[in-house]
Design an enzyme around this catalytic site. Sequence first.
Site, PDB file in Angstrom:
ATOM      1  N   ASP A  59       0.866  -1.197   0.000  1.00 38.87           N
ATOM      2  CA  ASP A  59       0.000   0.000   0.000  1.00 38.87           C
ATOM      3  C   ASP A  59       0.892   1.233   0.000  1.00 38.87           C
ATOM      4  OD1 ASP A  59      -2.970   0.862   0.337  1.00 38.87           O
ATOM      5  OD2 ASP A  59      -1.810   2.205   1.625  1.00 38.87           O
TER       6      ASP A  59
HETATM    7  N1  LIG Z   1       1.953   4.465 -12.304  1.00 37.39           N
HETATM    8  C1  LIG Z   1       2.124   5.233 -11.211  1.00 37.39           C
HETATM    9  N2  LIG Z   1       1.368   4.994 -10.095  1.00 37.39           N
HETATM   10  C2  LIG Z   1       1.571   5.801  -9.029  1.00 37.39           C
HETATM   11  C3  LIG Z   1       2.509   6.869  -9.032  1.00 37.39           C
HETATM   12  N3  LIG Z   1       2.448   7.470  -7.812  1.00 37.39           N
HETATM   13  C4  LIG Z   1       1.511   6.813  -7.086  1.00 37.39           C
HETATM   14  N4  LIG Z   1       0.992   5.798  -7.823  1.00 37.39           N
HETATM   15  C5  LIG Z   1      -0.041   4.822  -7.427  1.00 37.39           C
HETATM   16  O1  LIG Z   1      -0.996   5.444  -6.583  1.00 37.39           O
HETATM   17  C6  LIG Z   1      -1.516   4.433  -5.727  1.00 37.39           C
HETATM   18  C7  LIG Z   1      -1.598   5.003  -4.346  1.00 37.39           C
HETATM   19  O2  LIG Z   1      -2.759   5.781  -4.316  1.00 37.39           O
HETATM   20  P1  LIG Z   1      -3.938   5.351  -3.339  1.00 37.39           P
HETATM   21  O3  LIG Z   1      -4.976   6.376  -3.416  1.00 37.39           O
HETATM   22  O4  LIG Z   1      -3.397   4.975  -2.004  1.00 37.39           O
HETATM   23  O5  LIG Z   1      -4.361   4.030  -4.098  1.00 37.39           O
HETATM   24  P2  LIG Z   1      -5.349   2.993  -3.546  1.00 37.39           P
HETATM   25  O6  LIG Z   1      -4.835   2.385  -2.281  1.00 37.39           O
HETATM   26  O7  LIG Z   1      -5.655   2.083  -4.669  1.00 37.39           O
HETATM   27  O8  LIG Z   1      -6.588   3.871  -3.273  1.00 37.39           O
HETATM   28  P3  LIG Z   1      -7.174   4.194  -1.859  1.00 37.39           P
HETATM   29  O9  LIG Z   1      -8.125   3.072  -1.615  1.00 37.39           O
HETATM   30  O10 LIG Z   1      -7.776   5.536  -2.028  1.00 37.39           O
HETATM   31  O11 LIG Z   1      -6.006   4.196  -0.887  1.00 37.39           O
HETATM   32  C8  LIG Z   1      -0.583   3.273  -5.722  1.00 37.39           C
HETATM   33  O12 LIG Z   1      -1.273   2.153  -6.294  1.00 37.39           O
HETATM   34  C9  LIG Z   1       0.563   3.723  -6.591  1.00 37.39           C
HETATM   35  O13 LIG Z   1       0.978   2.657  -7.416  1.00 37.39           O
HETATM   36  C10 LIG Z   1       3.288   7.086 -10.220  1.00 37.39           C
HETATM   37  O14 LIG Z   1       4.134   7.997 -10.328  1.00 37.39           O
HETATM   38  N5  LIG Z   1       3.054   6.246 -11.282  1.00 37.39           N
END
Ligand SMILES: Nc1nc2c(ncn2[C@@H]2O[C@H](COP(=O)(O)OP(=O)(O)OP(=O)(O)O)[C@@H](O)[C@H]2O)c(=O)[nH]1
Length: 182
Positions: A59
């Site tokens: 995560d």
């Molecule tokens: N491809 C890519 N993904 C990114 C980058 N920065 C962050 N992420 C993605 O953003 C996600 C984190 O955002 P969150 O909002 O925590 O994602 P999540 O856990 O699916 O969503 P929540 O349930 O809201 O926590 C991770 O899956 C990361 O892989 C980036 O520069 N490139």
Amino acid sequence: MLMENAGLSFESRAADIDERQIEAGLVGASPDIVALTLAKAKALDVSRHYPSAIVIGSDQTMSLDHRVYHKPKSREEARESLLSLSDRTHRLNSAVALVRDGETLWEHVAHADLTVRPLSEIFVDRYLDRVGETVFGSVGAYQLEGEGIQLFSRIEGDYFTILGLPMLPLLDTLRAIGAIDG
Ligand SMILES: Nc1nc2c(ncn2[C@@H]2O[C@H](COP(=O)(O)OP(=O)(O)OP(=O)(O)O)[C@@H](O)[C@H]2O)c(=O)[nH]1
């Protein structure tokens, strides 16, 4: 994508956990602890269904001062989020946990500090026009591997940690437990 590109063979499964509910129980916990707790919770949940499997849970959280960010759900949210990051340094925390038969074998959280250059509203609007839907897949409304790199003046931390998975320590550990070729 990161694990596939690294040549790992694996199956991916969604964990049946309520991330928001777990986060609600962590009021006051630092964003890195939130990421670690969620990574472990995901791996423990999937591990229950796959006896003897090595389960990798992960995560990522993003924070700036006391604000915790999540993936934008609209263009307006992405715009507001990007402008809030402008000319500031925010932190990404990427956590990973290895679980087998309900036992946490290893856990790790890595962080990266990203400094966004001063962004004008006009630039942000044009950026959003160009990158479109990709902003909804990232917590910071940017993809570092894509046009997102144009947002930054400085990055401290590992590329893979930013994309979401600290690959180097993960691969080290998988070798140490004999899960991949050492
Ligand atoms: N491809 C890519 N993904 C990114 C980058 N920065 C962050 N992420 C993605 O953003 C996600 C984190 O955002 P969150 O909002 O925590 O994602 P999540 O856990 O699916 O969503 P929540 O349930 O809201 O926590 C991770 O899956 C990361 O892989 C980036 O520069 N490139």
